[in-house]
Design an enzyme around this catalytic site. Structure first.
Site, PDB file in Angstrom:
ATOM      1  CE  LYS A  57      -3.497  -0.757  -0.735  1.00  0.00           C
ATOM      2  NZ  LYS A  57      -3.735  -1.178  -2.083  1.00  0.00           N
ATOM      3  CB  THR A  58       4.394   2.097   0.306  1.00  0.00           C
ATOM      4  OG1 THR A  58       4.907   0.985  -0.465  1.00  0.00           O
ATOM      5  CG2 THR A  58       4.293   1.993   1.650  1.00  0.00           C
ATOM      6  CB  THR A  60       4.757  -1.616  -4.105  1.00  0.00           C
ATOM      7  OG1 THR A  60       3.568  -2.363  -3.994  1.00  0.00           O
ATOM      8  CG2 THR A  60       5.296  -1.415  -2.637  1.00  0.00           C
ATOM      9  N   GLY A 277      -5.341   3.558  -6.280  1.00  0.00           N
ATOM     10  CA  GLY A 277      -5.715   4.996  -6.090  1.00  0.00           C
ATOM     11  C   GLY A 277      -7.321   5.015  -5.771  1.00  0.00           C
ATOM     12  NE  ARG A 278      -9.695  -0.612  -3.205  1.00  0.00           N
ATOM     13  CZ  ARG A 278      -8.889  -1.479  -3.069  1.00  0.00           C
ATOM     14  NH1 ARG A 278      -7.896  -0.948  -2.220  1.00  0.00           N
ATOM     15  NH2 ARG A 278      -8.941  -2.748  -3.405  1.00  0.00           N
TER      16      ARG A 278
HETATM   17  P1  A3P Z   1      -4.725   3.870  -2.337  1.00  0.00           P
HETATM   18  O1  A3P Z   1      -5.769   2.924  -3.308  1.00  0.00           O
HETATM   19  O2  A3P Z   1      -5.315   3.489  -0.787  1.00  0.00           O
HETATM   20  O3  A3P Z   1      -4.768   5.283  -2.850  1.00  0.00           O
HETATM   21  P2  A3P Z   1       0.371  -0.661  -3.642  1.00  0.00           P
HETATM   22  O4  A3P Z   1       0.495  -0.730  -4.860  1.00  0.00           O
HETATM   23  O5  A3P Z   1       1.638  -0.882  -2.870  1.00  0.00           O
HETATM   24  O6  A3P Z   1      -0.722  -1.669  -2.915  1.00  0.00           O
HETATM   25  O7  A3P Z   1      -0.144   0.666  -3.129  1.00  0.00           O
HETATM   26  C1  A3P Z   1      -1.495   1.184  -3.575  1.00  0.00           C
HETATM   27  C2  A3P Z   1      -1.211   2.814  -3.609  1.00  0.00           C
HETATM   28  O8  A3P Z   1      -0.496   3.366  -4.390  1.00  0.00           O
HETATM   29  C3  A3P Z   1      -2.628   3.650  -3.851  1.00  0.00           C
HETATM   30  O9  A3P Z   1      -3.275   3.500  -2.518  1.00  0.00           O
HETATM   31  C4  A3P Z   1      -2.269   4.914  -4.248  1.00  0.00           C
HETATM   32  O10 A3P Z   1      -2.407   6.038  -3.253  1.00  0.00           O
HETATM   33  C5  A3P Z   1      -0.711   4.762  -4.712  1.00  0.00           C
HETATM   34  N1  A3P Z   1      -0.243   5.257  -5.848  1.00  0.00           N
HETATM   35  C6  A3P Z   1       0.912   5.875  -6.015  1.00  0.00           C
HETATM   36  N2  A3P Z   1       1.126   6.255  -7.184  1.00  0.00           N
HETATM   37  C7  A3P Z   1       0.101   5.744  -7.932  1.00  0.00           C
HETATM   38  C8  A3P Z   1      -0.494   5.882  -9.265  1.00  0.00           C
HETATM   39  N3  A3P Z   1       0.620   6.469 -10.287  1.00  0.00           N
HETATM   40  N4  A3P Z   1      -1.519   5.155  -9.691  1.00  0.00           N
HETATM   41  C9  A3P Z   1      -2.362   4.621  -8.762  1.00  0.00           C
HETATM   42  N5  A3P Z   1      -1.864   4.504  -7.415  1.00  0.00           N
HETATM   43  C10 A3P Z   1      -0.707   5.139  -7.137  1.00  0.00           C
END
Ligand code: A3P
Length: 325
Positions: A57-58, A60, A277-278
């Site tokens: 959730k950072t 990745t 990006g929820r």
């Molecule tokens: P949220 O959906 O809570 O906003 P991971 O891929 O590690 O699971 O992390 C998901 C998070 O990546 C998303 O959390 C979002 O905030 C972040 N994020 C950063 N850059 C992004 C991008 N370009 N597109 C979508 N999400 C992105």
């Protein structure tokens, strides 16, 4: 001279050496004795040169997709079992052995310029992962993406909710983070899963026990979100990958998604799916205040660790420490 049949012999062996029950796979090419008995048809170059270890959730997945745009960087094949991630060093897949792991990587065409990698976001906080990773990939580079641990916890909670995890559907975020010893066991388990990865310094120290500081790069996840081209440039320099790929041209900000996406000539940008990006309501001030306090000492530890490593402090860490001082 007499010997037992193979299975009984193995049982006997593990009775005498119980600590060897859990395998620890090493690179066969790093030890002449192993290399001599390693099949001639196999290669030790079908292994990643760097790992994106998380935490979850950072950002990745965004990092994984941006890295995959680079002409000299190749990601592992997606796993049918775990969808995208291989999750080799962190769980039962490890027992499948290194041939299983290597099958996720193509045969490198030009070993010196090809950078293969894999991303498994639960490596970061899995106890055994650094030891296992270092045994097989001692020369690998390690990328960890950090955002404010309070935001990470909230994003994780929202993720679980979106997957209809009953505990998150039935409990508010505030109830999860403030659960106490007397709370139901399942709630405490959920709380631990939610909060534990955010103790960044503790987990990073474990990686630094097995890898040199020069092999570890901390990616500012907030900056990756707001200015990915800048962050990707820093990552390329850390990896030593050439040529330096221009992400300013490759990426574009998509207003409706509210995130950076891949620019596609003559078409709509290619963004990550709905689960990244929820849209959800902001964290309540109560939960934020609670988590600022909860993570204060952990964030102080992280500050000391980054200073020791000579790595820049993410803006969110400065802000968080100022607001909690
Ligand atoms: P949220 O959906 O809570 O906003 P991971 O891929 O590690 O699971 O992390 C998901 C998070 O990546 C998303 O959390 C979002 O905030 C972040 N994020 C950063 N850059 C992004 C991008 N370009 N597109 C979508 N999400 C992105």
């Amino acid at each position: 001279l007499q010997t037992l049949p193979p299975m009984q012999l193995a049982d006997k062996y593990f009775q005498i050496f119980p600590e060897e029950r859990d395998p620890l796979w090493q690179n066969p090419c790093h030890d002449k004795r192993h290399k001599d008995i390693w099949s001639k048809e196999k290669t030790c170059d079908r292994l990643p040169r760097f790992l994106v270890i998380g935490p979850q959730k950072t950002g990745t997945t965004a990092l994984h997709s941006f890295l995959s745009l680079h002409p000299a960087i190749t990601s592992s094949f997606p796993s049918l079992v775990t969808f995208e991630e291989i999750q080799f060093f962190s769980g039962p897949n490890y027992n499948n052995g290194i041939d299983w792991y290597m099958d996720f990587f193509p045969f490198p065409s030009n070993v010196s310029t090809d950078f293969m990698f894999e991303k498994s976001a639960n490596y970061f906080d899995t106890e055994v992962a650094p030891k296992r990773a270092a045994a097989l990939l001692s020369r690998a580079k390690i990328l960890a993406v950090l955002i404010n641990p309070a935001d990470r916890a909230y994003s994780w909670y929202q993720h679980q909710r979106a997957h209809q995890d009953p505990m998150t559907v039935n409990h508010t975020f505030q109830e999860v983070v403030t659960a106490r010893t007397a709370s139901p066991r399942e709630l405490l388990i959920l709380q631990r899963r939610c909060l534990k990865p955010g103790a960044y310094a503790t987990h990073l120290e474990r990686w630094l026990h097995h890898y040199q500081p020069s092999q570890v790069h901390i990616v500012d996840g907030s900056q990756l979100r707001s200015n990915p081209a800048l962050v990707m440039e820093g990552i390329q320099r850390f990896l030593g990958v050439t040529p330096i790929f221009n992400y300013t041209q490759a990426l574009t900000y998509d207003e409706s998604k509210g995130f950076w996406c891949q620019r596609v000539e003559g078409a709509r940008p290619k963004c990550l799916g709905k689960s990244k990006g929820r849209k959800y309501s902001d964290m309540t001030p109560e939960s934020r205040a609670f988590l600022t306090e909860h993570y204060r000492e952990h964030n102080m530890e992280l500050l000391r660790l980054l200073n020791r490593l000579g790595q820049p402090l993410p803006a969110w860490l400065r802000e968080e420490l100022q607001s909690s001082s």
